[in-house]
Scaffold this motif. Structure first.
Motif, PDB file in Angstrom:
ATOM      1  N   ILE A 843      -7.690  -7.516  -5.256  1.00  0.00           N
ATOM      2  CA  ILE A 843      -7.589  -6.066  -5.035  1.00  0.00           C
ATOM      3  C   ILE A 843      -7.433  -5.759  -3.550  1.00  0.00           C
ATOM      4  O   ILE A 843      -6.645  -4.889  -3.163  1.00  0.00           O
ATOM      5  CB  ILE A 843      -8.827  -5.361  -5.623  1.00  0.00           C
ATOM      6  N   SER A 844      -8.173  -6.487  -2.708  1.00  0.00           N
ATOM      7  CA  SER A 844      -8.087  -6.247  -1.263  1.00  0.00           C
ATOM      8  C   SER A 844      -6.692  -6.553  -0.744  1.00  0.00           C
ATOM      9  O   SER A 844      -6.101  -5.750   0.002  1.00  0.00           O
ATOM     10  CB  SER A 844      -9.129  -7.092  -0.529  1.00  0.00           C
ATOM     11  N   VAL A 845      -6.148  -7.689  -1.124  1.00  0.00           N
ATOM     12  CA  VAL A 845      -4.804  -8.054  -0.677  1.00  0.00           C
ATOM     13  C   VAL A 845      -3.779  -7.059  -1.205  1.00  0.00           C
ATOM     14  O   VAL A 845      -2.850  -6.651  -0.488  1.00  0.00           O
ATOM     15  CB  VAL A 845      -4.464  -9.489  -1.120  1.00  0.00           C
ATOM     16  N   SER A 846      -3.931  -6.643  -2.439  1.00  0.00           N
ATOM     17  CA  SER A 846      -2.987  -5.687  -3.027  1.00  0.00           C
ATOM     18  C   SER A 846      -2.997  -4.364  -2.266  1.00  0.00           C
ATOM     19  O   SER A 846      -1.935  -3.800  -1.960  1.00  0.00           O
ATOM     20  CB  SER A 846      -3.329  -5.448  -4.497  1.00  0.00           C
ATOM     21  N   LEU A 847      -4.182  -3.861  -1.964  1.00  0.00           N
ATOM     22  CA  LEU A 847      -4.274  -2.587  -1.256  1.00  0.00           C
ATOM     23  C   LEU A 847      -3.732  -2.696   0.162  1.00  0.00           C
ATOM     24  O   LEU A 847      -3.054  -1.777   0.653  1.00  0.00           O
ATOM     25  CB  LEU A 847      -5.734  -2.104  -1.237  1.00  0.00           C
ATOM     26  N   ILE A 848      -4.024  -3.791   0.839  1.00  0.00           N
ATOM     27  CA  ILE A 848      -3.525  -3.966   2.211  1.00  0.00           C
ATOM     28  C   ILE A 848      -2.005  -4.023   2.225  1.00  0.00           C
ATOM     29  O   ILE A 848      -1.342  -3.349   3.020  1.00  0.00           O
ATOM     30  CB  ILE A 848      -4.141  -5.233   2.838  1.00  0.00           C
ATOM     31  N   LEU A 849      -1.429  -4.843   1.345  1.00  0.00           N
ATOM     32  CA  LEU A 849       0.034  -4.934   1.288  1.00  0.00           C
ATOM     33  C   LEU A 849       0.654  -3.610   0.869  1.00  0.00           C
ATOM     34  O   LEU A 849       1.699  -3.191   1.388  1.00  0.00           O
ATOM     35  CB  LEU A 849       0.451  -6.040   0.324  1.00  0.00           C
ATOM     36  N   GLY A 850       0.015  -2.936  -0.090  1.00  0.00           N
ATOM     37  CA  GLY A 850       0.553  -1.657  -0.540  1.00  0.00           C
ATOM     38  C   GLY A 850       0.547  -0.596   0.542  1.00  0.00           C
ATOM     39  O   GLY A 850       1.489   0.187   0.675  1.00  0.00           O
ATOM     40  N   LEU A 851      -0.509  -0.562   1.348  1.00  0.00           N
ATOM     41  CA  LEU A 851      -0.583   0.418   2.428  1.00  0.00           C
ATOM     42  C   LEU A 851       0.365   0.076   3.572  1.00  0.00           C
ATOM     43  O   LEU A 851       0.961   0.966   4.182  1.00  0.00           O
ATOM     44  CB  LEU A 851      -2.026   0.509   2.943  1.00  0.00           C
ATOM     45  N   LEU A 852       0.506  -1.203   3.877  1.00  0.00           N
ATOM     46  CA  LEU A 852       1.387  -1.597   4.964  1.00  0.00           C
ATOM     47  C   LEU A 852       2.859  -1.365   4.626  1.00  0.00           C
ATOM     48  O   LEU A 852       3.660  -1.007   5.505  1.00  0.00           O
ATOM     49  CB  LEU A 852       1.164  -3.075   5.312  1.00  0.00           C
ATOM     50  N   PHE A 926      -4.420 -14.121 -15.677  1.00  0.00           N
ATOM     51  CA  PHE A 926      -3.557 -13.080 -16.233  1.00  0.00           C
ATOM     52  C   PHE A 926      -4.020 -11.699 -15.769  1.00  0.00           C
ATOM     53  O   PHE A 926      -3.205 -10.854 -15.362  1.00  0.00           O
ATOM     54  CB  PHE A 926      -3.570 -13.178 -17.757  1.00  0.00           C
ATOM     55  N   THR A 927      -5.326 -11.479 -15.832  1.00  0.00           N
ATOM     56  CA  THR A 927      -5.861 -10.187 -15.385  1.00  0.00           C
ATOM     57  C   THR A 927      -5.632  -9.987 -13.898  1.00  0.00           C
ATOM     58  O   THR A 927      -5.310  -8.879 -13.446  1.00  0.00           O
ATOM     59  CB  THR A 927      -7.358 -10.105 -15.707  1.00  0.00           C
ATOM     60  N   GLN A 928      -5.799 -11.060 -13.109  1.00  0.00           N
ATOM     61  CA  GLN A 928      -5.504 -10.983 -11.685  1.00  0.00           C
ATOM     62  C   GLN A 928      -4.071 -10.529 -11.438  1.00  0.00           C
ATOM     63  O   GLN A 928      -3.804  -9.651 -10.610  1.00  0.00           O
ATOM     64  CB  GLN A 928      -5.708 -12.352 -11.032  1.00  0.00           C
ATOM     65  N   ALA A 929      -3.144 -11.161 -12.153  1.00  0.00           N
ATOM     66  CA  ALA A 929      -1.733 -10.826 -11.977  1.00  0.00           C
ATOM     67  C   ALA A 929      -1.456  -9.380 -12.379  1.00  0.00           C
ATOM     68  O   ALA A 929      -0.684  -8.670 -11.709  1.00  0.00           O
ATOM     69  CB  ALA A 929      -0.860 -11.786 -12.781  1.00  0.00           C
ATOM     70  N   VAL A 930      -2.062  -8.926 -13.466  1.00  0.00           N
ATOM     71  CA  VAL A 930      -1.854  -7.539 -13.910  1.00  0.00           C
ATOM     72  C   VAL A 930      -2.355  -6.559 -12.855  1.00  0.00           C
ATOM     73  O   VAL A 930      -1.674  -5.573 -12.516  1.00  0.00           O
ATOM     74  CB  VAL A 930      -2.558  -7.306 -15.261  1.00  0.00           C
ATOM     75  N   VAL A 931      -3.546  -6.813 -12.327  1.00  0.00           N
ATOM     76  CA  VAL A 931      -4.103  -5.926 -11.293  1.00  0.00           C
ATOM     77  C   VAL A 931      -3.203  -5.889 -10.071  1.00  0.00           C
ATOM     78  O   VAL A 931      -2.911  -4.817  -9.514  1.00  0.00           O
ATOM     79  CB  VAL A 931      -5.523  -6.386 -10.915  1.00  0.00           C
ATOM     80  N   PHE A 932      -2.735  -7.065  -9.638  1.00  0.00           N
ATOM     81  CA  PHE A 932      -1.885  -7.126  -8.449  1.00  0.00           C
ATOM     82  C   PHE A 932      -0.561  -6.390  -8.681  1.00  0.00           C
ATOM     83  O   PHE A 932      -0.095  -5.639  -7.820  1.00  0.00           O
ATOM     84  CB  PHE A 932      -1.617  -8.576  -8.079  1.00  0.00           C
ATOM     85  N   VAL A 933       0.043  -6.601  -9.819  1.00  0.00           N
ATOM     86  CA  VAL A 933       1.335  -5.969 -10.099  1.00  0.00           C
ATOM     87  C   VAL A 933       1.185  -4.455 -10.170  1.00  0.00           C
ATOM     88  O   VAL A 933       2.006  -3.705  -9.612  1.00  0.00           O
ATOM     89  CB  VAL A 933       1.932  -6.535 -11.398  1.00  0.00           C
ATOM     90  N   ILE A 934       0.160  -3.978 -10.842  1.00  0.00           N
ATOM     91  CA  ILE A 934      -0.019  -2.527 -10.968  1.00  0.00           C
ATOM     92  C   ILE A 934      -0.193  -1.885  -9.593  1.00  0.00           C
ATOM     93  O   ILE A 934       0.410  -0.843  -9.289  1.00  0.00           O
ATOM     94  CB  ILE A 934      -1.229  -2.218 -11.869  1.00  0.00           C
ATOM     95  N   LEU A 935      -0.998  -2.478  -8.739  1.00  0.00           N
ATOM     96  CA  LEU A 935      -1.274  -1.888  -7.436  1.00  0.00           C
ATOM     97  C   LEU A 935      -0.071  -1.975  -6.498  1.00  0.00           C
ATOM     98  O   LEU A 935       0.350  -0.979  -5.899  1.00  0.00           O
ATOM     99  CB  LEU A 935      -2.498  -2.559  -6.800  1.00  0.00           C
ATOM    100  N   THR A 936       0.483  -3.176  -6.347  1.00  0.00           N
ATOM    101  CA  THR A 936       1.557  -3.351  -5.362  1.00  0.00           C
ATOM    102  C   THR A 936       2.866  -2.734  -5.830  1.00  0.00           C
ATOM    103  O   THR A 936       3.614  -2.176  -5.016  1.00  0.00           O
ATOM    104  CB  THR A 936       1.763  -4.839  -5.061  1.00  0.00           C
ATOM    105  N   TYR A 937       3.175  -2.828  -7.107  1.00  0.00           N
ATOM    106  CA  TYR A 937       4.463  -2.306  -7.588  1.00  0.00           C
ATOM    107  C   TYR A 937       4.530  -0.800  -7.411  1.00  0.00           C
ATOM    108  O   TYR A 937       5.578  -0.252  -7.030  1.00  0.00           O
ATOM    109  CB  TYR A 937       4.659  -2.683  -9.053  1.00  0.00           C
TER     110      TYR A 937
END
Length: 1090
Positions: A843-852, A926-937
């Protein structure tokens, strides 16, 4: 002790040359102390201590003594209240993390409660007496010992009548705990053996002696000598030499402790751990004890120090403590679990504890009278029954009745509360209350009994001791540094030959490759590892040294290592890649990388694994690091790329501006200063973290609503009501029917004797299986083993049948897999330190990449826009993949040890377990991937189509699977997680270099192109970038030329829609290959050697 006696001999005697020793006008018998038995050693030590005490008493010198008092002491624990089972599941841990800030910030109702651990206990621990604390597990023994030694953790607090009173309920010689330094006056000796594995036994004890100092020994020795001189007393020369030698020398005191604990035989052996074979478990227990008693502290609280030891060794250790206590007037409280009768009889006083309450406190010799006062007779003429009763059977509903003393009354069960109430009404408790009501006369307190300074020696001596230990550990771990330097050399050669200057031109296109080369070097040189923290926290608690004394030597010794590592990297890559040929720019290049390595030298390794710091925190400080990195590179490119553009600036300056680094040249030096500032800040933070943060692994207490209700209901009932409730519970219990037919195994005539020897036949492990004559043509040996075979297979008795199982395992393969999956499911669900942390990281990596990269997914205007998006994909793959592969290794290594034991017991076959291990990871990944895709996409704003979303998810999920199974595979190939981590740090740099981001596929030299096709990251990035932009034909400007996005992918990166299916198939093969190899090697390789 040879050195002690050697010192005494040199001071007191001379060799006459005829085999005898003359000393002080008489002959002295020479004894080889190496041949002394344990019993002779203890008797010899006892005589020595008696003579020493006699000398002190003769001149009226009193040793410092400490009397510990505690009155109405209660300890409560703050618990997290959960629904269901009180287990540290992912859900319970997540609720605890989320609810805490809500309670603090918004005043929400707390889901926490206080439960009583110790309930209103009082007593006096007097010097010169052996005190034993007995009780079943979970009764509060450890909490009591920690409370008396001022070592309670944050969740346990001392209360009086519901009010927090801190430490005021405990006093030493009349002084409250806040009036002196209890950590230097007393010591809590844990049941856990935490030592530095690379140090020998002697080095461990000697370091402890250096940190603790000599205390008041020298002062006492001078006082004794002065009084003897005034009284005209001539001391015994041997005792005088012994006291002068051991009371004035740390080294000789270490030798003395080694002798009396029986550790002299392994003094030169490293302590060891799972990686290195060292001393035995029993010897480690003695090292834990010796680490404390080698110093001047004589108030000891010991927690189950004999666990895992045989009765003989436990008796020897307690015998040494008895001599120490009785003769030197030390204060001792020991908690033991099931001591032998011989060990039990060494104690003077006993405390019986259950459910946080005292129910008997008496002298050992009069204990039977205390038990009869509550209508129980515990002796029955059997010492063993006596000891077992005291600890286990006293509260057992099944066994208590057999000890009923008053036969005139019918038996009724006595609970812990009934025992406690009767004890409080007994004359003994009243006598204790009377003693406690009389305040201790502080004038009788010896001036050296209590310590008012937190450290025993000067800061300079502490620093010297820590520095010398770090130097010793560096020399002992030199193979690790050799491995690291070898790794740097190999990767530097690979990097240099990949970015070879012969293939680099001076133009805008190749300038990006220079930037990629320097960025890659930063990733390589940031990897750090930190260890020994568990030992540090223990020694810091004991007051051996402050945090800075541990941190500064680590920092200082890392400087030459960092510099040499940077010099090696620079020497191999600087001119080979083709940076500025001048000597001057290469000097700050070395200086820069040496500084980069020094930034996270220790601080960030405290809580995070290898690569974890850079992955999780790069964007929080990377701006300043990038300033220094790219501005330094600006100087290099500016010196080389001298072609002037229309904007009246160099090509290098234009390239840096396109990357957002539009700074003046002088900012390079500012960046160097900032970089050094970061190095200083991180190292100061490292020291502060060690000083104030709790040790890693500490967790909160969890209790269920049902258990909390039961506890509170029980507290509101009196003793008779509790007896009624317990009877109802007992009557409501049913009986159990065994789901199998019990089988009996019979052994007959297994004892045998052997005649005179000529052959000794041993098996691995040292066991003797034959010891006797050989006979002609080995006839005696043959006859013996024939006899053993016959005795091992006795004829079955009437009506019996041989034990036979139709299959090797109780269940078929599918049943084994389901059982293993069920077990691993519970294990994963109850391990938040692994599973919850990786979700938090994702979640942390997803939010950082999404904000940047907010909403930049469809705004592709030039090549830099596409490079930025590609960088976000590259960062996601590297960060998530490396973390996934590294985080799984400790967990799998622990589970493998359990698998060895269960496989040996015939519970399941290896491949069923390993297959379950592979399958249980899939839902979490699988859940990790779903969380990452939802946030970053959604945050980055990619093109929203089913096709593109599917391939984006597919690539991320396959990458997580591949890295995860690779980490598991490396554990299967190595004996422990440390070596697996070392191999991991070798693979990840190659995955970075040949991923296609730092050096695109068309620019990779022909001799390394096979690595591009071999690593999984290149296929992942191919699928990610191609699926998103391979069909986008929008025109963009690339280096003043117009082209489409799809053509740029094909020409610059070598990606295209025409082979996306091939990339997808290859990408999915990596998890299959890694998992299959994991299953195979777990079965074939067995690293269990015990």
């Amino acid at each position: 002790m040879e050195r002690v006696y050697g010192e005494m001999e040199s001071q007191c005697s001379t060799d006459k040359g005829d085999g005898t020793v003359a000393g002080f006008g008489r002959g002295v018998e020479v004894v080889d102390i190496k041949k002394l038995s344990a019993d002779e050693r203890h008797k010899d030590n006892l005589r020595l201590l008696h003579k020493t005490r006699k000398r002190l008493d003769r001149v009226g010198v009193k040793l410092p003594t400490v009397e510990v008092r505690y009155r109405n002491l209660s300890v409560e624990a703050e618990c997290d209240v959960v629904h269901g089972k009180p287990l540290p599941t992912l859900w319970n841990c997540l609720l605890s993390v989320l609810c805490y800030p809500a309670v603090r910030l918004f005043g929400f109702k707390t889901h926490r409660a206080k439960i009583s651990i110790i309930n209103n206990v009082s007593g006096i621990i007097k010097p010169g007496r052996m005190s034993l604390l007995l009780g079943p597990p979970g009764c509060g023994k450890t909490s009591l010992l920690k409370a008396l030694s001022a070592n309670l953790n944050g969740s346990l607090k001392i209360y009086k009548k519901g009010r927090f009173v801190g430490k005021r309920e405990v006093s030493y010689n009349g002084y409250k705990l806040e009036e002196f330094v209890p950590q230097k006056t007393s010591a809590y000796i844990s049941q856990d053996d935490l030592h530095i594995p690379e140090l020998t036994v002697r080095e461990t004890l000697d370091f402890s002696a250096r940190c603790q100092g000599l205390g008041s020994r020298q002062e006492l020795m001078m006082e004794v000598s002065r009084r003897e001189k005034e009284a005209g007393i001539v001391p015994d020369p041997d005792i005088d030499a012994y006291m002068k030698a051991t009371w004035a020398s740390r080294t000789l005191q270490t030798d003395y402790i080694l002798k009396i604990l029986g550790l002299d035989i392994c003094a030169g052996t490293i302590v060891g751990d799972a990686l290195q074979r060292g001393i035995s478990g029993g010897q480690k227990k003695r090292v834990t004890t010796g680490e404390v008693i080698v110093g001047p502290i004589k108030t000891l609280f010991m927690d189950e120090i004999t666990n895992g030891l045989d009765s003989s060794t436990a008796f020897q250790i307690v015998s040494c403590l008895q001599q120490l206590v009785h003769i030197t007037d030390a204060t001792l409280l020991v908690a033991l679990l099931q001591p032998s009768p011989e060990t039990f009889e060494l104690f003077d006083d006993i405390i019986l504890m259950a459910e946080g309450k005292f129910y008997i406190m008496d002298h050992v010799t009069t204990l039977s009278n205390s038990s009869k006062a509550v209508a129980l007779d515990v002796l029955k003429g059997k010492r063993l029954v006596f000891v077992l009763f005291l600890q286990l059977e006293v509260l057992s509903k099944k066994d208590q009745a057999q000890y009923w003393y008053n036969t005139e009354l019918p038996y009724s069960y006595f609970s812990a509360d009934v025992f406690s109430e009767k004890f409080r009404a007994s004359p003994l408790r009243k006598r204790i209350e009377e003693d406690l009501s009389e305040p201790y006369d502080k004038s009788q307190c010896h001036k050296n009994a209590l310590s008012f300074n937190f450290y025993s020696v000067s800061r300079w001596e502490i620093f010297r001791a820590c520095m010398s230990r770090e130097v010793l550990l560096m020399r002992r771990n030199k193979y690790l540094y050799i491995f690291k330097f070898t790794q740097v050399v190999i990767i530097a050669i690979v990097t240099m030959t990949s970015f070879l200057k012969s293939g680099m031109d001076i133009d805008a296109l190749h300038a990006n490759y220079f930037l990629g080369a320097i960025f890659y070097a930063v990733l390589i040189l940031l990897a750090v590892t930190v260890s020994r923290l568990s030992s540090f926290y223990k020694q810091k608690t004991l007051g051996f040294y402050p945090a800075w004394a541990f941190a500064i030597p680590c920092i200082i010794l890392k400087i030459p290592v960092s510099f040499f590592q940077s010099l090696v990297w620079t020497s191999l890559t600087y001119y080979g890649i083709g940076y500025s040929p001048q000597v001057l720019p290469s000097v700050p290049y070395v200086f820069y990388y040496a500084s980069i390595i020094g930034i996270p030298v220790s601080f960030l390794g405290i809580r995070l694994p290898n690569y974890g710091f850079f992955n999780s925190s790069c964007h929080s400080y990377n701006f300043h690091e990038t300033d220094s990195l790219w501005l330094h590179h600006s100087t290099i490119i500016h010196a080389k790329l001298v072609e002037v553009q229309e904007t009246n600036s160099t090509l290098g300056q234009e390239i840096l501006k396109s990357h957002g680094f539009d700074f003046e040249d002088y900012f390079f030096w500012i960046s160097i200063a900032v970089l050094l500032g970061f190095a200083l800040v991180w190292n100061i933070g490292f020291t502060l973290a060690l000083s104030f943060l709790n040790p890693p692994g500490s967790s909160r207490v969890v209790i269920s609503h049902e258990k909390l209700s039961t506890v509170r209901k029980g507290d509101s009932l009196n003793g008779s009501d509790k007896q009624d409730v317990s009877k109802k519970e007992e009557s409501s219990k049913g009986r159990m029917v065994l789901p199998f037919d019990p089988s009996a195994l019979t052994f007959q005539n297994v004892q045998y004797c052997v005649d005179t020897p000529q052959l000794i036949f041993l098996k691995p492990g040292g066991s003797v299986i034959y010891y006797g004559p050989i006979g002609p043509h080995s006839s005696k040996v043959t006859e013996y083993f024939e006899l053993v075979r016959q005795l091992s297979n006795p004829a079955p008795g009437p009506g019996s049948r041989e034990v036979h199982f139709p299959t090797q395992f109780a269940q078929n393969y599918w049943g084994q897999i389901k059982s293993c999956l069920w077990k691993l499911h519970l294990s994963y669900w109850r391990t938040p330190s692994y599973n919850l942390m990786r979700f938090f990281f994702t979640i942390s990596v997803s939010l950082i990449l999404g904000l940047l990269f907010w909403n930049q997914g469809t705004k592709i205007n030039n090549q830099q826009s596409l490079f930025n998006i590609f960088g976000s994909m590259y960062g996601a793959v590297i960060f998530l993949g490396c973390n996934s592969g590294s985080a799984v290794q400790p967990f799998v290594a622990t589970e493998r040890i359990i698998m060895y034991r269960e496989r040996f017991a015939g519970m399941y076959c290896s491949w069923c377990y390993t297959l379950a291990q592979v399958l249980i990871e899939i839902p979490y990944l699988f859940t990790q991937a779903v969380v990452f895709v939802i946030l970053t996409y959604s945050m980055i704003g990619y093109y929203v189509t089913t096709y593109k979303v599917f391939w984006y998810f597919y690539a991320i999920f396959s990458t997580l699977l591949g890295f995860n199974y690779l980490g598991m595979l490396l554990v299967a190939l190595t004996p422990n997680v440390a070596i697996a981590g070392a191999l991991t740090s070798f693979f990840y740099p190659l995955f970075n270099l040949f991923s296609g981001f730092l050096l695109p596929k068309p620019k990779i030299p022909g001799w390394w192109i096979w690595m591009y096709y071999l690593v999984p990251t290149s296929w992942t990035l191919d699928v990610l970038l191609t699926s998103q932009y391979g069909d986008v034909n929008d025109e963009i400007v690339v280096y003043t030329q117009t082209t489409t996005i799809a053509k740029l992918l094909d020409q610059y990166f070598g990606f295209g829609n025409h082979h996306i299916m091939l990339s997808a198939v290859v990408l999915s093969s990596y998890p299959l290959i890694y998992s299959s190899l994991f299953v195979f090697f777990i079965k074939r390789l067995n690293f269990e050697r015990r």
